[in-house]
Write a protein that holds these residues in place. Structure first.
Motif, PDB file in Angstrom:
ATOM      1  N   THR A 248      29.460  37.089  38.595  1.00 61.87           N
ATOM      2  CA  THR A 248      29.927  35.723  38.800  1.00 61.87           C
ATOM      3  C   THR A 248      31.439  35.657  38.596  1.00 61.87           C
ATOM      4  O   THR A 248      32.053  36.624  38.141  1.00 61.87           O
ATOM      5  CB  THR A 248      29.271  34.765  37.786  1.00 61.87           C
ATOM      6  OG1 THR A 248      29.732  35.150  36.482  1.00 61.87           O
ATOM      7  CG2 THR A 248      27.752  34.847  37.838  1.00 61.87           C
ATOM      8  N   ALA A 249      32.014  34.499  38.913  1.00 61.33           N
ATOM      9  CA  ALA A 249      33.452  34.325  38.682  1.00 61.33           C
ATOM     10  C   ALA A 249      33.775  34.540  37.205  1.00 61.33           C
ATOM     11  O   ALA A 249      34.831  35.071  36.858  1.00 61.33           O
ATOM     12  CB  ALA A 249      33.885  32.924  39.121  1.00 61.33           C
ATOM     13  N   ARG A 250      32.834  34.170  36.346  1.00 65.78           N
ATOM     14  CA  ARG A 250      33.089  34.358  34.916  1.00 65.78           C
ATOM     15  C   ARG A 250      33.057  35.840  34.531  1.00 65.78           C
ATOM     16  O   ARG A 250      33.835  36.293  33.704  1.00 65.78           O
ATOM     17  CB  ARG A 250      32.080  33.554  34.090  1.00 65.78           C
ATOM     18  CG  ARG A 250      32.392  33.633  32.619  1.00 65.78           C
ATOM     19  CD  ARG A 250      31.611  32.653  31.821  1.00 65.78           C
ATOM     20  NE  ARG A 250      32.208  31.328  31.860  1.00 65.78           N
ATOM     21  CZ  ARG A 250      31.766  30.307  31.142  1.00 65.78           C
ATOM     22  NH1 ARG A 250      30.717  30.448  30.352  1.00 65.78           N
ATOM     23  NH2 ARG A 250      32.341  29.135  31.209  1.00 65.78           N
ATOM     24  N   HIS A 251      32.140  36.593  35.141  1.00 66.27           N
ATOM     25  CA  HIS A 251      32.123  38.043  34.896  1.00 66.27           C
ATOM     26  C   HIS A 251      33.462  38.666  35.300  1.00 66.27           C
ATOM     27  O   HIS A 251      34.042  39.475  34.567  1.00 66.27           O
ATOM     28  CB  HIS A 251      31.025  38.717  35.731  1.00 66.27           C
ATOM     29  CG  HIS A 251      29.636  38.467  35.253  1.00 66.27           C
ATOM     30  ND1 HIS A 251      28.625  38.045  36.079  1.00 66.27           N
ATOM     31  CD2 HIS A 251      29.081  38.578  34.026  1.00 66.27           C
ATOM     32  CE1 HIS A 251      27.510  37.914  35.395  1.00 66.27           C
ATOM     33  NE2 HIS A 251      27.764  38.217  34.135  1.00 66.27           N
ATOM     34  N   ILE A 252      33.912  38.279  36.489  1.00 64.19           N
ATOM     35  CA  ILE A 252      35.166  38.864  36.988  1.00 64.19           C
ATOM     36  C   ILE A 252      36.333  38.410  36.110  1.00 64.19           C
ATOM     37  O   ILE A 252      37.230  39.193  35.799  1.00 64.19           O
ATOM     38  CB  ILE A 252      35.364  38.489  38.475  1.00 64.19           C
ATOM     39  CG1 ILE A 252      34.237  39.132  39.293  1.00 64.19           C
ATOM     40  CG2 ILE A 252      36.724  38.938  38.998  1.00 64.19           C
ATOM     41  CD1 ILE A 252      34.051  38.547  40.673  1.00 64.19           C
ATOM     42  N   SER A 253      36.253  37.168  35.671  1.00 59.57           N
ATOM     43  CA  SER A 253      37.293  36.673  34.749  1.00 59.57           C
ATOM     44  C   SER A 253      37.291  37.483  33.460  1.00 59.57           C
ATOM     45  O   SER A 253      38.356  37.789  32.908  1.00 59.57           O
ATOM     46  CB  SER A 253      37.059  35.202  34.423  1.00 59.57           C
ATOM     47  OG  SER A 253      37.082  34.431  35.592  1.00 59.57           O
ATOM     48  N   ALA A 254      36.108  37.812  32.961  1.00 58.35           N
ATOM     49  CA  ALA A 254      36.023  38.591  31.712  1.00 58.35           C
ATOM     50  C   ALA A 254      36.620  39.984  31.907  1.00 58.35           C
ATOM     51  O   ALA A 254      37.294  40.516  31.010  1.00 58.35           O
ATOM     52  CB  ALA A 254      34.567  38.689  31.256  1.00 58.35           C
ATOM     53  N   MET A 255      36.398  40.561  33.069  1.00 64.06           N
ATOM     54  CA  MET A 255      36.996  41.877  33.331  1.00 64.06           C
ATOM     55  C   MET A 255      38.518  41.760  33.399  1.00 64.06           C
ATOM     56  O   MET A 255      39.249  42.595  32.870  1.00 64.06           O
ATOM     57  CB  MET A 255      36.419  42.466  34.619  1.00 64.06           C
ATOM     58  CG  MET A 255      34.969  42.913  34.453  1.00 64.06           C
ATOM     59  SD  MET A 255      34.399  43.932  35.813  1.00 64.06           S
ATOM     60  CE  MET A 255      33.539  42.745  36.783  1.00 64.06           C
ATOM     61  N   MET A 256      38.970  40.692  34.049  1.00 65.29           N
ATOM     62  CA  MET A 256      40.430  40.469  34.115  1.00 65.29           C
ATOM     63  C   MET A 256      40.999  40.199  32.726  1.00 65.29           C
ATOM     64  O   MET A 256      42.114  40.621  32.395  1.00 65.29           O
ATOM     65  CB  MET A 256      40.742  39.295  35.043  1.00 65.29           C
ATOM     66  CG  MET A 256      40.512  39.619  36.505  1.00 65.29           C
ATOM     67  SD  MET A 256      40.968  38.202  37.533  1.00 65.29           S
ATOM     68  CE  MET A 256      40.992  38.970  39.155  1.00 65.29           C
ATOM     69  N   TRP A 257      40.211  39.503  31.917  1.00 63.58           N
ATOM     70  CA  TRP A 257      40.662  39.214  30.540  1.00 63.58           C
ATOM     71  C   TRP A 257      40.894  40.516  29.765  1.00 63.58           C
ATOM     72  O   TRP A 257      41.891  40.651  29.046  1.00 63.58           O
ATOM     73  CB  TRP A 257      39.613  38.339  29.835  1.00 63.58           C
ATOM     74  CG  TRP A 257      39.711  38.348  28.350  1.00 63.58           C
ATOM     75  CD1 TRP A 257      40.682  37.763  27.590  1.00 63.58           C
ATOM     76  CD2 TRP A 257      38.819  39.002  27.436  1.00 63.58           C
ATOM     77  NE1 TRP A 257      40.440  38.002  26.262  1.00 63.58           N
ATOM     78  CE2 TRP A 257      39.304  38.756  26.143  1.00 63.58           C
ATOM     79  CE3 TRP A 257      37.655  39.746  27.587  1.00 63.58           C
ATOM     80  CZ2 TRP A 257      38.669  39.254  25.001  1.00 63.58           C
ATOM     81  CZ3 TRP A 257      37.023  40.242  26.468  1.00 63.58           C
ATOM     82  CH2 TRP A 257      37.528  39.994  25.190  1.00 63.58           C
ATOM     83  N   ALA A 258      39.981  41.478  29.934  1.00 60.09           N
ATOM     84  CA  ALA A 258      40.151  42.757  29.229  1.00 60.09           C
ATOM     85  C   ALA A 258      41.469  43.412  29.656  1.00 60.09           C
ATOM     86  O   ALA A 258      42.214  43.953  28.823  1.00 60.09           O
ATOM     87  CB  ALA A 258      38.967  43.670  29.529  1.00 60.09           C
ATOM     88  N   SER A 259      41.761  43.342  30.946  1.00 64.07           N
ATOM     89  CA  SER A 259      43.023  43.898  31.453  1.00 64.07           C
ATOM     90  C   SER A 259      44.207  43.145  30.839  1.00 64.07           C
ATOM     91  O   SER A 259      45.194  43.744  30.405  1.00 64.07           O
ATOM     92  CB  SER A 259      43.037  43.763  32.977  1.00 64.07           C
ATOM     93  OG  SER A 259      44.181  44.347  33.530  1.00 64.07           O
ATOM     94  N   PHE A 260      44.070  41.821  30.785  1.00 61.82           N
ATOM     95  CA  PHE A 260      45.126  40.976  30.217  1.00 61.82           C
ATOM     96  C   PHE A 260      45.346  41.288  28.732  1.00 61.82           C
ATOM     97  O   PHE A 260      46.486  41.464  28.274  1.00 61.82           O
ATOM     98  CB  PHE A 260      44.755  39.496  30.397  1.00 61.82           C
ATOM     99  CG  PHE A 260      45.629  38.547  29.644  1.00 61.82           C
ATOM    100  CD1 PHE A 260      46.847  38.128  30.171  1.00 61.82           C
ATOM    101  CD2 PHE A 260      45.249  38.078  28.394  1.00 61.82           C
ATOM    102  CE1 PHE A 260      47.668  37.268  29.462  1.00 61.82           C
ATOM    103  CE2 PHE A 260      46.072  37.215  27.679  1.00 61.82           C
ATOM    104  CZ  PHE A 260      47.278  36.798  28.208  1.00 61.82           C
ATOM    105  N   VAL A 261      44.261  41.380  27.985  1.00 59.63           N
ATOM    106  CA  VAL A 261      44.383  41.603  26.535  1.00 59.63           C
ATOM    107  C   VAL A 261      45.097  42.924  26.261  1.00 59.63           C
ATOM    108  O   VAL A 261      46.035  42.993  25.456  1.00 59.63           O
ATOM    109  CB  VAL A 261      42.985  41.602  25.863  1.00 59.63           C
ATOM    110  CG1 VAL A 261      43.035  42.219  24.478  1.00 59.63           C
ATOM    111  CG2 VAL A 261      42.463  40.179  25.767  1.00 59.63           C
ATOM    112  N   VAL A 262      44.664  43.977  26.944  1.00 62.25           N
ATOM    113  CA  VAL A 262      45.254  45.291  26.690  1.00 62.25           C
ATOM    114  C   VAL A 262      46.701  45.338  27.209  1.00 62.25           C
ATOM    115  O   VAL A 262      47.606  45.800  26.518  1.00 62.25           O
ATOM    116  CB  VAL A 262      44.385  46.397  27.340  1.00 62.25           C
ATOM    117  CG1 VAL A 262      45.117  47.734  27.349  1.00 62.25           C
ATOM    118  CG2 VAL A 262      43.066  46.511  26.583  1.00 62.25           C
TER     119      VAL A 262
END
Lengths: 78, 515
Positions: free
Chosen positions: B186-200
């Motif tokens: 879902t868009a939220r799943h993809i957002s969570a993956m992007m969040w991991a990229s953002f956090v690191v």
């Protein structure tokens, strides 16, 4: 699973080679793709699989797979 | 295309093979959507100062590209993803994707550069209930500049919290570009993956990060939830042996956890910079080179920077050629202080014929010619498997390398000849050591060494020096393992300049391989 088999599984994962067969005499140049990145993956993979921790770059100083297995036994690898 | 089969039914165990490549626009689009603005991915100049030499593709973009190549899974939802970022991805390289889908609930994607595994992503899915609803993700203001945390700041227990939301329009573009609809994410799943990229990439550790591993578990989007996502990330450990940061984090909507992450990233150390103080300790001032005019091709970083400083410290007028790293070039120029030589910056692409002509003309008009030519530039160096499908890259590397040395030499050998000057080529100990990952590099260096011999035969008044330094502590080797056993650039530069200061140089091509 025996220590040898578990170690072989770690190597297979790290070097992305399902047919890799370890022997005690094997050294780094015998294994295709053993570069600096693979070395870190291997170090991490062995630590995770056996619940041990290498000091510094201990792994690089080992002369072959046999020595690595002795090291793991001495460390009480789980 | 969806495959009509039972929920736990087996799929073909034979991997499907396809290719994928990334453009600079893909990186910009992912950066805008994810809000990960780490300069390693979006700044040419910054990337040149890293071991990668050019912008690196966001690892998570590689994962999304992989996800988009799975079979459709309209009746499934992503439950977990486990990712190994094995090697950095580059723009413009056609990577081979191997997709294995042993069951509808499990998929493994491996991304290869010829034989070299670059990325491995394992996706686990669960059945999607008919009433599962997708919650929109709200945009959130996030930090726009990557943190620059050094290892001394990375203490276990340190927490970072904030709101996270990708940019809505750009997220939709990424979903379209990589065909992510219907893949169980879902868009939220993809957002969570992007969040991991953002956090690191932006927070822990930020600018210095090289993402290595990610374990991301998604929680079901059941019931009404807030749209605004918030995160809470904690440092678990910093492994000094490997410069490896281990963090865990949660992404939540209100009181509901959306995703839990375990992340590992290498923390790059400061770029090694040559020091004039160390150089002057190694290289006492002499009169031998005073007043000479030198041109250092590729003089802004690494050994080239140290040679530039060393020659200036001996009273030379040094033209420092650089292509992109203006900040670094300025730093070297400013480092000179009251030392009695001078450094002038000459920006330009040394592999450009017109640039070669212009430099020659300027040198002749202003100084009557040139005394010392140091060819040190190289294209970005990446490991290259020696297989037919990589031969275009092999040829490109050779052509670029040859031009970076050959064009300055072809433009300036006659002026060196007129002044009995020095033609110096920075080769490498690799021409003897022959490491398995560098066939292109070894071939390029050997080819240019051949040119040096030709030049020595046809310009007999020119003194020729081939330098074969061992592994040096430079941006190129600034990795956990790369730094081990690397020689400081000042030591190599001092040895080179000592050789150039020799009052009675021998004839023919000299080789410097002992430092």
């Amino acid at each position: 699973m025996e220590l040898h088999d578990r170690l072989e599984e770690v190597f297979r994962q790290v070097f992305d080679n399902e047919t890799l067969t370890l022997t005690d005499e094997m050294t780094a140049p015998d294994i295709e793709g053993w570069d600096s990145v693979a070395h870190i993956n291997l170090m991490f993979g062995i630590e995770q699989a056996f619940g041990i921790r290498f000091k510094g770059n201990e792994l690089a100083d080992m002369k072959n797979i046999g020595e690595l297995k002795h090291f793991l036994v001495d460390k009480g690898a789980r | 295309m969806g495959l009509p089969e039972p929920s736990s039914g087996s799929r073909s165990s034979l991997p499907r093979k396809t290719t994928v490549s990334f453009t600079t626009q893909d990186l910009a689009q992912f950066s805008a959507a994810s809000r990960d603005r780490n300069p390693l991915h979006i700044s040419e100049e910054y990337a040149r100062t890293t071991p990668y030499g050019e912008p690196v593709v966001f690892g998570m973009l590689g994962v999304l590209a992989a996800l988009g190549r799975l079979s459709d899974r309209h009746d499934r939802l992503l439950q977990r993803t486990s990712i190994e970022f094995r090697n950095p991805l580059a723009v413009g390289i056609p990577y081979r994707l191997e997709v294995s889908e042993p069951t509808t609930d499990r998929a493994i994607v491996k991304l290869y550069d010829a034989t070299r595994l670059m990325l491995k992503a394992t996706f686990t899915f669960m059945p999607r209930h008919g009433d599962t609803r997708e919650t929109p993700v709200q945009e959130a203001a996030c930090s726009t500049e990557a943190a620059d945390l050094k290892k001394e700041n990375l203490l276990a227990g340190t927490r970072v919290t904030g709101a996270y939301g990708p940019a809505t329009t750009e997220l939709a573009e990424v979903i379209r570009r990589w065909k992510l609809s219907g893949k169980g994410a879902t868009a939220r799943h993809i957002s969570a993956m992007m969040w991991a990229s953002f956090v690191v990439g932006m927070e822990l550790p930020g600018k210095r990060a090289v993402f290595w591993r990610l374990e991301l578990t998604f929680h079901a989007e059941d019931g009404p939830q807030e749209n605004l996502l918030r995160y809470d990330v904690t440092i678990q450990d910093f492994d000094e042996r490997l410069d490896l940061l281990h963090t865990t984090g949660m992404l939540s909507a209100g009181t509901t956890i959306c995703a839990a992450a375990e992340m590992w990233a290498f923390v790059r150390q400061d770029s090694p910079q040559s020091s004039l103080t160390r150089l002057t300790d190694l290289l006492p001032r002499s009169e031998q080179l005073k007043g000479k005019v030198a041109l250092v091709i590729g003089g802004s970083r690494g050994l080239g920077a140290a040679i530039t400083q060393a020659l200036a410290s001996q009273g030379c007028t040094v033209f420092l050629n650089y292509h992109q790293c203006t900040t670094e070039a300025e730093r070297i120029r400013m480092s000179l202080g009251s030392t009695f030589g001078t450094i002038e910056l000459v920006q330009g692409d040394a592999s450009d014929i017109q640039w070669g002509r212009t430099v020659r003309q300027n040198l002749i008009e202003r100084y009557g010619g040139l005394d010392l030519l140091i060819c040190n530039a190289s294209p970005p160096i990446r490991p290259l498997p020696f297989v037919p499908e990589k031969f275009t890259q092999f040829q490109d590397f050779l052509a670029q390398s040859a031009a970076m040395a050959g064009i300055p030499m072809s433009a300036l050998l006659s002026t060196l000849d007129a002044r009995s000057g020095w033609n110096v080529f920075i080769s490498s100990a690799f021409v003897k050591d022959l490491p398995p990952e560098w066939p292109h590099y070894v071939t390029a260096k050997c080819a240019i060494e051949g040119l040096m011999h030709w030049a020595a035969a046809h310009y007999p008044k020119v003194h020729s020096l081939i330098v074969r330094p061992p592994k040096l502590l430079t941006d190129q080797t600034n990795t956990t393992v790369g730094r081990q056993g690397a020689m400081p650039v000042e030591q190599a530069a001092a040895a080179i300049v000592n050789r150039l200061a020799c009052p009675e140089p021998s004839q023919g091509v000299q080789i410097l391989d002992v430092f």
